[in-house]
Design a protein around this motif. Structure first.
Motif, PDB file in Angstrom:
ATOM      1  N   THR A 178       0.824  -1.211   0.000  1.00 42.57           N
ATOM      2  CA  THR A 178       0.000   0.000   0.000  1.00 42.57           C
ATOM      3  C   THR A 178       0.861   1.265   0.000  1.00 42.57           C
ATOM      4  O   THR A 178       0.340   2.370   0.172  1.00 42.57           O
ATOM      5  N   GLY A 179       2.164   1.101  -0.172  1.00 42.21           N
ATOM      6  CA  GLY A 179       3.077   2.237  -0.149  1.00 42.21           C
ATOM      7  C   GLY A 179       3.955   2.251  -1.386  1.00 42.21           C
ATOM      8  O   GLY A 179       3.507   1.996  -2.508  1.00 42.21           O
ATOM      9  N   GLY A 180       5.234   2.544  -1.185  1.00 41.71           N
ATOM     10  CA  GLY A 180       6.164   2.601  -2.300  1.00 41.71           C
ATOM     11  C   GLY A 180       6.661   1.221  -2.671  1.00 41.71           C
ATOM     12  O   GLY A 180       7.159   0.487  -1.820  1.00 41.71           O
ATOM     13  N   VAL A 181       6.523   0.861  -3.942  1.00 35.94           N
ATOM     14  CA  VAL A 181       6.980  -0.461  -4.384  1.00 35.94           C
ATOM     15  C   VAL A 181       8.092  -0.381  -5.422  1.00 35.94           C
ATOM     16  O   VAL A 181       8.782  -1.371  -5.666  1.00 35.94           O
ATOM     17  N   THR A 182       8.278   0.776  -6.050  1.00 32.13           N
ATOM     18  CA  THR A 182       9.303   0.894  -7.077  1.00 32.13           C
ATOM     19  C   THR A 182       9.550   2.361  -7.387  1.00 32.13           C
ATOM     20  O   THR A 182       8.707   3.215  -7.097  1.00 32.13           O
ATOM     21  N   LEU A 183      10.696   2.644  -7.978  1.00 35.76           N
ATOM     22  CA  LEU A 183      10.999   3.982  -8.470  1.00 35.76           C
ATOM     23  C   LEU A 183      10.786   4.073  -9.979  1.00 35.76           C
ATOM     24  O   LEU A 183      11.075   5.089 -10.585  1.00 35.76           O
ATOM     25  N   GLY A 184      10.317   2.999 -10.590  1.00 33.97           N
ATOM     26  CA  GLY A 184       9.968   3.022 -12.008  1.00 33.97           C
ATOM     27  C   GLY A 184      11.116   2.720 -12.949  1.00 33.97           C
ATOM     28  O   GLY A 184      10.945   2.010 -13.932  1.00 33.97           O
TER      29      GLY A 184
END
Length: 598
Positions: A178-184
């Motif tokens: 539900t938060g940050g999973v990747t920087l793309g």
């Protein structure tokens, strides 16, 4: 996973003292179907970027991937290793330990920076110390203008850009589904707090200064027996950037101008608008110069491509995505559409949109098309109603009054959300919050809606921005504070230090103040005339010292120290007084300023 050799012991990164600073063990996290709170395409991309370790790309060519947001490339030379784009320091150090363990311990015989963004150079001291670089005369190669871009690109607007980077990269988000999973364009690294009583070590993030700058396409260089042919890529993804081809390996490096995602014409954190047309042209040139003679293509992010046919297919279709973005944005602009109208209308044809490397894991067609419009037309859309708009808080209060008050606004927003008209719901709720930041119901509804938009977003930057906004609406962003006037400006040369100071001058403090003096760099002997008048700081290099003006002789570090209230020994009393009076005119930028509230 092609060419995978091994990863770091225990799946953790350690600092020079051996303390764990980051946890890389993400297999359990990503080894399952996408949760309902993450766009499935972004989840897939995130899991692939999280795969980490040392990889064999081709004979004598290796990459360390997944330990940092960017890749570090290691080329085996005749006597040692040529390292390209050392990432962040702990990752670079761990990557070199993998190289030493599996390929043999040899010296670093060359450093190459492909461009001027910090995730590609700031870890160089995890690879090579300044002392060893100087003692062994290790060649350090970079594109022309590299140091000035490193020093200056983020200094002027750095405080504002840094605050907004927290939204783009989700620095404060928990690393959960539900938060940050990747920087793309790279993995989100789960950092570990230092043990109690042990402060984090402060380390320089500036590069070792290049010994050779590449200034023209076609220039060649041999480093430790490895032949390089360079292509300039100035003012594309970075102001100072280059590509290189290794003829002996039939290997092409396109730095960060070719990726496994659509990149940014203008990062949502802010930056100088990039020239998308030049970007496409540089890729076209690379295809023509190197496409038919490349067997492997590697880049500063993502994983390599192998085989001429696949390389050409990738490059041509990726180039076409940037060219389409530029040309069709300009076509619609010339039809009279504004930036927002272009963003709402522009879509890739299926032949481009269906290719995985053109997906929107980082940049989006929406905000990139507005960047193209901004590059040509600026902020103004031509409608005189927008020449002198009300500030957001004032406008919001009037809008809310016009629609019948806060309760009516909430009802309209809930009605829009129920219809799936989320953009209009956000518009209404944002107005309510700016009209009355104590409206708890409006903040809660807006936070919930931002959260849902974040869960849907394919772009990591949009996801992180939405979720950070939701977090700050619920928890607050903290009290804005001002740091010292010259904080963050250490290690700058005197001219850049003065450039940065100029945008920190407070007009009320400088009203009626006239100063005129010379500062002579004790290291270089270069003299600069510094003037304050009309609440403006101006400075220029001079070939002579005007003897009727005060003259202060200091190193750049000494000048910064004096302005920071710690004058170096030997500075005369009248010189101290002059610099103290000068320093009083400035203030540090506001830190942690509000974004989603007034």
């Amino acid at each position: 996973m092609r060419g995978f050799i091994a990863t770091v012991p225990g799946n953790v990164l350690r600092d020079p003292d051996g303390a764990v600073v980051a946890d890389l063990d993400t297999n359990a996290f990503f080894n399952r179907p996408a949760p309902a709170t993450v766009n499935p395409s972004l989840w897939r991309n995130a899991g692939l970027l999280a795969r980490h370790g040392l990889f064999n790309v081709a004979d004598r060519l290796y990459q360390v991937r997944g330990l940092s947001i960017s890749n570090m490339t290691v080329i085996v030379g005749d006597t040692g290793y040529v390292v390209v784009d050392p990432g962040f320091e702990d990752a670079a150090r761990a990557g070199m330990e993998l190289v030493y363990h599996h390929l043999g311990r040899k010296p670093v015989t060359g450093i190459l920076y492909t461009h001027s963004h910090s995730d590609h150079y700031s870890g160089v001291r995890g690879v090579l110390s300044d002392e060893e670089a100087a003692r062994r005369k290790v060649p350090v190669v970079a594109p022309a203008g590299f140091i000035r871009e490193v020093m200056g690109e983020s200094i002027i607007a750095g405080p504002a850009m840094g605050r907004r980077a927290g939204y783009q990269f989700g620095f404060r988000l928990p690393q959960t589904e539900t938060g940050g999973v990747t920087l793309g364009i790279g993995p989100t690294i789960r950092t570990v707090a230092p043990p109690a009583g042990r402060a984090a070590t402060a380390r320089s993030r500036l590069p070792i200064v290049p010994t050779h700058e590449i200034s023209r396409t076609g220039e060649t260089l041999t480093i430790d027996g490895v032949r390089f042919e360079f292509q300039m890529a100035t003012n594309t993804e970075a102001p100072a950037e280059l590509h290189f081809y290794l003829p002996d390996f039939k290997a092409l490096c396109l730095a960060e101008n070719a990726n496994g995602t659509l990149h940014n014409a203008l990062p949502v954190r802010g930056a100088l608008v990039r020239d998308v047309n030049a970007w496409a042209d540089v890729l076209t040139e690379a295809i023509g110069r190197y496409g038919d003679r490349s067997e492997v293509l590697f880049t500063s992010h993502f994983w390599p491509h192998w085989g001429r046919a696949d390389i050409l297919d990738y490059l041509q279709n990726h180039r076409d995505a940037y060219k389409y973005l530029h040309d069709q944005s300009v076509r619609l602009m010339n039809d009279g559409l504004t930036g927002n109208e272009i963003a709402d209308q522009l879509r890739y044809p299926d032949v481009l949109a269906s290719r995985w490397f053109n997906r929107e894991y980082y940049g989006t067609l929406s905000h990139n098309s507005r960047a193209v419009y901004q590059r040509y037309m600026g902020f103004y859309d031509g409608n005189p109603a927008h020449l002198d708009p009300l500030p957001p808080e004032d406008a919001a209060k009037r809008y809310v009054a016009a629609i019948g008050g806060g309760e009516r606004g909430l009802a309209l927003a809930e009605e829009a959300e129920a219809k799936g008209d989320h953009r209009w719901a956000v518009e209404l709720l944002d107005r309510l919050v700016f009209a009355d930041p104590t409206n708890a119901r409006a903040k809660a509804r807006l936070a919930d809606l931002y959260e849902q938009l974040g869960y849907r977003a394919e772009s990591s930057t949009w996801r992180n921005g939405y979720l950070t906004a939701a977090q700050e609406l619920r928890q607050g962003s903290g009290t804005p504070t001002r740091g010292p006037a010259f904080a963050g400006l250490a290690n700058l040369p005197i001219d850049l230090l003065l450039d940065a100071a100029a945008v920190r001058l407070v007009p009320d403090r400088a009203r009626g103040v006239v100063l005129d003096f010379n500062i002579v760099d004790a290291d270089t002997g270069v003299s600069r005339r510094v003037q304050v008048r009309n609440a403006v700081l101006a400075h220029e290099a001079t070939d002579r010292v005007v003897t009727c003006q005060p003259v202060v002789r200091l190193t750049a570090q000494g000048f910064h120290a004096a302005l920071s209230g710690q004058p170096p020994a030997g500075l005369k009393t009248d010189e101290q007084a002059l610099l103290r009076r000068f320093a009083e005119l400035f203030d540090g930028p506001l830190q942690n300023f509000a974004i989603v509230t007034p």
